[in-house]
Design a protein around this motif. Structure first.
Motif, PDB file in Angstrom:
ATOM      1  N   SER A   3      -5.971 -44.052 -46.819  1.00  0.00           N
ATOM      2  CA  SER A   3      -4.637 -43.526 -47.049  1.00  0.00           C
ATOM      3  C   SER A   3      -5.005 -42.042 -47.165  1.00  0.00           C
ATOM      4  CB  SER A   3      -4.389 -43.896 -48.493  1.00  0.00           C
ATOM      5  OG  SER A   3      -3.904 -45.435 -48.321  1.00  0.00           O
ATOM      6  N   LEU A   4      -4.017 -41.301 -46.751  1.00  0.00           N
ATOM      7  CA  LEU A   4      -3.833 -39.725 -46.977  1.00  0.00           C
ATOM      8  C   LEU A   4      -2.782 -39.445 -47.656  1.00  0.00           C
ATOM      9  CD1 LEU A   4      -4.096 -38.769 -43.041  1.00  0.00           C
ATOM     10  CD2 LEU A   4      -6.036 -38.716 -44.981  1.00  0.00           C
ATOM     11  N   PHE A   5      -2.772 -38.388 -48.571  1.00  0.00           N
ATOM     12  CA  PHE A   5      -1.998 -37.908 -49.709  1.00  0.00           C
ATOM     13  C   PHE A   5      -1.365 -36.605 -49.375  1.00  0.00           C
ATOM     14  CE2 PHE A   5      -4.699 -41.601 -51.102  1.00  0.00           C
ATOM     15  CZ  PHE A   5      -3.611 -42.514 -51.598  1.00  0.00           C
ATOM     16  N   LEU A   6      -0.196 -36.269 -49.477  1.00  0.00           N
ATOM     17  CA  LEU A   6       0.270 -35.001 -49.517  1.00  0.00           C
ATOM     18  C   LEU A   6       1.453 -34.846 -50.322  1.00  0.00           C
ATOM     19  CD1 LEU A   6       2.522 -34.297 -46.511  1.00  0.00           C
ATOM     20  CD2 LEU A   6       1.397 -36.501 -46.511  1.00  0.00           C
ATOM     21  N   GLY A   7       1.573 -33.507 -50.771  1.00  0.00           N
ATOM     22  CA  GLY A   7       2.798 -33.243 -51.449  1.00  0.00           C
ATOM     23  C   GLY A   7       3.894 -32.453 -50.496  1.00  0.00           C
ATOM     24  N   THR A   8       5.182 -32.657 -50.866  1.00  0.00           N
ATOM     25  CA  THR A   8       6.212 -31.971 -49.861  1.00  0.00           C
ATOM     26  C   THR A   8       6.979 -31.099 -50.742  1.00  0.00           C
ATOM     27  OG1 THR A   8       7.887 -33.619 -50.435  1.00  0.00           O
ATOM     28  CG2 THR A   8       6.714 -34.207 -48.493  1.00  0.00           C
ATOM     29  N   LEU A   9       7.409 -30.000 -49.846  1.00  0.00           N
ATOM     30  CA  LEU A   9       7.792 -28.798 -50.400  1.00  0.00           C
ATOM     31  C   LEU A   9       9.191 -29.091 -51.407  1.00  0.00           C
ATOM     32  CD1 LEU A   9       7.260 -25.816 -49.941  1.00  0.00           C
ATOM     33  CD2 LEU A   9       9.281 -25.730 -48.650  1.00  0.00           C
ATOM     34  N   ASP A  10       9.764 -30.186 -51.231  1.00  0.00           N
ATOM     35  CA  ASP A  10      10.855 -30.749 -52.229  1.00  0.00           C
ATOM     36  C   ASP A  10      10.292 -31.632 -53.180  1.00  0.00           C
ATOM     37  OD1 ASP A  10      10.051 -32.805 -50.389  1.00  0.00           O
ATOM     38  OD2 ASP A  10      12.405 -33.488 -50.059  1.00  0.00           O
ATOM     39  N   GLY A  11       9.255 -31.616 -53.483  1.00  0.00           N
ATOM     40  CA  GLY A  11       8.630 -32.395 -54.678  1.00  0.00           C
ATOM     41  C   GLY A  11       8.177 -33.837 -54.678  1.00  0.00           C
ATOM     42  N   ARG A  12       8.106 -34.178 -53.316  1.00  0.00           N
ATOM     43  CA  ARG A  12       7.772 -35.688 -53.281  1.00  0.00           C
ATOM     44  C   ARG A  12       6.033 -35.810 -52.931  1.00  0.00           C
ATOM     45  NH1 ARG A  12      10.183 -37.160 -48.157  1.00  0.00           N
ATOM     46  NH2 ARG A  12      10.581 -34.862 -47.816  1.00  0.00           N
ATOM     47  N   LEU A  13       5.497 -36.768 -53.568  1.00  0.00           N
ATOM     48  CA  LEU A  13       4.292 -37.266 -53.243  1.00  0.00           C
ATOM     49  C   LEU A  13       4.180 -38.359 -52.420  1.00  0.00           C
ATOM     50  CD1 LEU A  13       0.921 -36.555 -53.837  1.00  0.00           C
ATOM     51  CD2 LEU A  13       1.381 -38.176 -55.939  1.00  0.00           C
ATOM     52  N   VAL A  14       3.470 -38.300 -51.147  1.00  0.00           N
ATOM     53  CA  VAL A  14       3.570 -39.482 -50.163  1.00  0.00           C
ATOM     54  C   VAL A  14       2.264 -39.823 -49.720  1.00  0.00           C
ATOM     55  CG1 VAL A  14       4.147 -39.722 -48.026  1.00  0.00           C
ATOM     56  CG2 VAL A  14       5.517 -37.840 -49.062  1.00  0.00           C
ATOM     57  N   SER A  15       2.063 -41.164 -49.735  1.00  0.00           N
ATOM     58  CA  SER A  15       0.810 -41.706 -49.402  1.00  0.00           C
ATOM     59  C   SER A  15       1.188 -42.394 -47.672  1.00  0.00           C
ATOM     60  CB  SER A  15       0.526 -43.084 -50.230  1.00  0.00           C
ATOM     61  OG  SER A  15      -0.415 -43.878 -49.584  1.00  0.00           O
ATOM     62  N   LEU A  16       0.266 -41.984 -46.945  1.00  0.00           N
ATOM     63  CA  LEU A  16       0.275 -42.490 -45.558  1.00  0.00           C
ATOM     64  C   LEU A  16      -0.983 -43.338 -45.097  1.00  0.00           C
ATOM     65  CD1 LEU A  16       1.015 -38.920 -43.708  1.00  0.00           C
ATOM     66  CD2 LEU A  16       2.865 -40.700 -44.424  1.00  0.00           C
ATOM     67  N   ASP A  17      -0.553 -44.434 -44.316  1.00  0.00           N
ATOM     68  CA  ASP A  17      -1.606 -45.014 -43.507  1.00  0.00           C
ATOM     69  C   ASP A  17      -2.614 -44.304 -42.511  1.00  0.00           C
ATOM     70  OD1 ASP A  17      -2.919 -46.701 -41.342  1.00  0.00           O
ATOM     71  OD2 ASP A  17      -2.516 -48.098 -42.903  1.00  0.00           O
ATOM     72  N   ARG A  18      -3.813 -43.930 -42.849  1.00  0.00           N
ATOM     73  CA  ARG A  18      -4.626 -42.909 -42.219  1.00  0.00           C
ATOM     74  C   ARG A  18      -4.809 -43.058 -40.493  1.00  0.00           C
ATOM     75  NH1 ARG A  18     -10.126 -41.938 -45.170  1.00  0.00           N
ATOM     76  NH2 ARG A  18     -10.410 -40.610 -43.593  1.00  0.00           N
ATOM     77  N   GLU A  19      -4.563 -44.588 -40.353  1.00  0.00           N
ATOM     78  CA  GLU A  19      -4.720 -44.954 -39.089  1.00  0.00           C
ATOM     79  C   GLU A  19      -3.374 -44.658 -38.080  1.00  0.00           C
ATOM     80  OE1 GLU A  19      -7.699 -45.423 -37.718  1.00  0.00           O
ATOM     81  OE2 GLU A  19      -8.728 -45.574 -39.661  1.00  0.00           O
ATOM     82  N   THR A  20      -2.474 -45.020 -38.839  1.00  0.00           N
ATOM     83  CA  THR A  20      -1.037 -45.071 -38.056  1.00  0.00           C
ATOM     84  C   THR A  20       0.117 -43.923 -38.300  1.00  0.00           C
ATOM     85  OG1 THR A  20       0.238 -46.508 -39.729  1.00  0.00           O
ATOM     86  CG2 THR A  20      -1.171 -47.683 -38.177  1.00  0.00           C
ATOM     87  N   GLY A  21      -0.380 -43.386 -39.708  1.00  0.00           N
ATOM     88  CA  GLY A  21       0.810 -42.254 -40.075  1.00  0.00           C
ATOM     89  C   GLY A  21       1.721 -42.941 -40.810  1.00  0.00           C
ATOM     90  N   LYS A  22       1.967 -44.287 -41.213  1.00  0.00           N
ATOM     91  CA  LYS A  22       3.049 -45.021 -41.588  1.00  0.00           C
ATOM     92  C   LYS A  22       3.044 -44.819 -43.269  1.00  0.00           C
ATOM     93  CE  LYS A  22       5.031 -49.614 -42.203  1.00  0.00           C
ATOM     94  NZ  LYS A  22       4.987 -51.067 -42.090  1.00  0.00           N
ATOM     95  N   VAL A  23       4.196 -44.383 -43.646  1.00  0.00           N
ATOM     96  CA  VAL A  23       4.354 -44.133 -45.169  1.00  0.00           C
ATOM     97  C   VAL A  23       4.054 -45.532 -45.722  1.00  0.00           C
ATOM     98  CG1 VAL A  23       6.090 -43.677 -46.849  1.00  0.00           C
ATOM     99  CG2 VAL A  23       6.195 -42.194 -44.706  1.00  0.00           C
ATOM    100  N   GLN A  24       3.208 -45.363 -46.908  1.00  0.00           N
ATOM    101  CA  GLN A  24       2.841 -46.434 -47.775  1.00  0.00           C
ATOM    102  C   GLN A  24       3.627 -46.557 -48.934  1.00  0.00           C
ATOM    103  OE1 GLN A  24      -1.621 -47.589 -46.500  1.00  0.00           O
ATOM    104  NE2 GLN A  24      -1.248 -45.646 -47.715  1.00  0.00           N
ATOM    105  N   TRP A  25       3.820 -45.425 -49.567  1.00  0.00           N
ATOM    106  CA  TRP A  25       4.891 -45.134 -50.597  1.00  0.00           C
ATOM    107  C   TRP A  25       5.114 -43.592 -50.723  1.00  0.00           C
ATOM    108  CZ3 TRP A  25       2.639 -41.678 -53.794  1.00  0.00           C
ATOM    109  CH2 TRP A  25       1.275 -41.719 -54.390  1.00  0.00           C
ATOM    110  N   GLU A  26       6.343 -43.276 -51.443  1.00  0.00           N
ATOM    111  CA  GLU A  26       6.500 -42.014 -51.593  1.00  0.00           C
ATOM    112  C   GLU A  26       7.146 -42.024 -53.249  1.00  0.00           C
ATOM    113  OE1 GLU A  26       8.677 -40.267 -48.429  1.00  0.00           O
ATOM    114  OE2 GLU A  26      10.423 -40.155 -49.818  1.00  0.00           O
TER     115      GLU A  26
END
Length: 198
Positions: free
Chosen positions: A35-58
């Motif tokens: 997984s890759l994790f990032l914060g968004t400017l509007d205050g969300r924390l997002v988990s992405l599948d590192r192979e596909t970029g699909k959102v796993q949770w936010e």
């Protein structure tokens, strides 16, 4: 080869830009497992599948009715995704929070501004809790693996300067500080390095 494999757009509403003082920025991602994790400017924390970029949770980590933001990168320790917030210039209170890397469940949250009776309360020299603001945590922290300690910097307080507090030159902990935290509990584990008197 440098060929793009996927892309991800967090679709942050354009009006969020007025909630940040210093440009529309993102200071990076963190990786853990697949997984890759990032914060968004509007205050969300997002988990992405590192192979596909699909959102796993936010998860939404801030009160989006107020001028909070996330501009810093997360830090991952032992399966905990740890993130702070921006927005000190707009009258919000700083925090650091940890989320489970597998599902986004909040594991702990610690506020930078102490409430009455909490450690650091006396350093505000009688200012009510309602008057205590800022202390945001907008940069990524550092982790010492040998000491199992997380170090995170905090920004300045409000009201500032001292003339706005009746001339009182208080230490105003835990703002303008480097906080040593137990990454598993969020407890402050040692000496708080106070950077300047406001």
């Amino acid at each position: 080869t440098g060929e793009p494999l996927w892309d991800y757009d967090p679709e942050v509403p354009g009006e969020t830009g007025v909630k940040v003082c210093c440009d529309v920025v993102n200071r990076g991602v963190a990786a853990w497992g697949n997984s890759l994790f990032l914060g968004t400017l509007d205050g969300r924390l997002v988990s992405l599948d590192r192979e596909t970029g699909k959102v796993q949770w936010e998860v939404v980590t801030v009160d989006q009715t107020k001028s909070y933001s996330i501009t810093g990168a997360p830090r991952i320790i032992d399966g905990k995704v740890i993130i702070g917030n921006g927005g000190a210039e707009f009258g919000v209170r700083g925090y650091i929070a940890a989320y489970d890397a597998e599902n986004g469940e909040e594991l702990w949250r610690t506020e930078v501004i102490p409430k009455p009776g909490e450690p650091g309360d006396e350093s505000w020299e009688g200012l009510s809790y309602e008057e205590r603001l800022h202390g945001s945590v907008w940069m990524v922290g550092s982790y010492d693996t040998e000491l199992d300690t997380l170090y995170w910097g905090t920004s300045g307080p409000t009201p500032s300067p001292a003339v706005l507090r009746g001339g009182r030159k208080a230490d105003i902990l835990l703002t303008n500080s480097i906080l040593p935290l137990d990454p598993h509990t969020s407890d402050i584990t040692g000496y708080v390095q106070h950077l300047s008197r406001a």
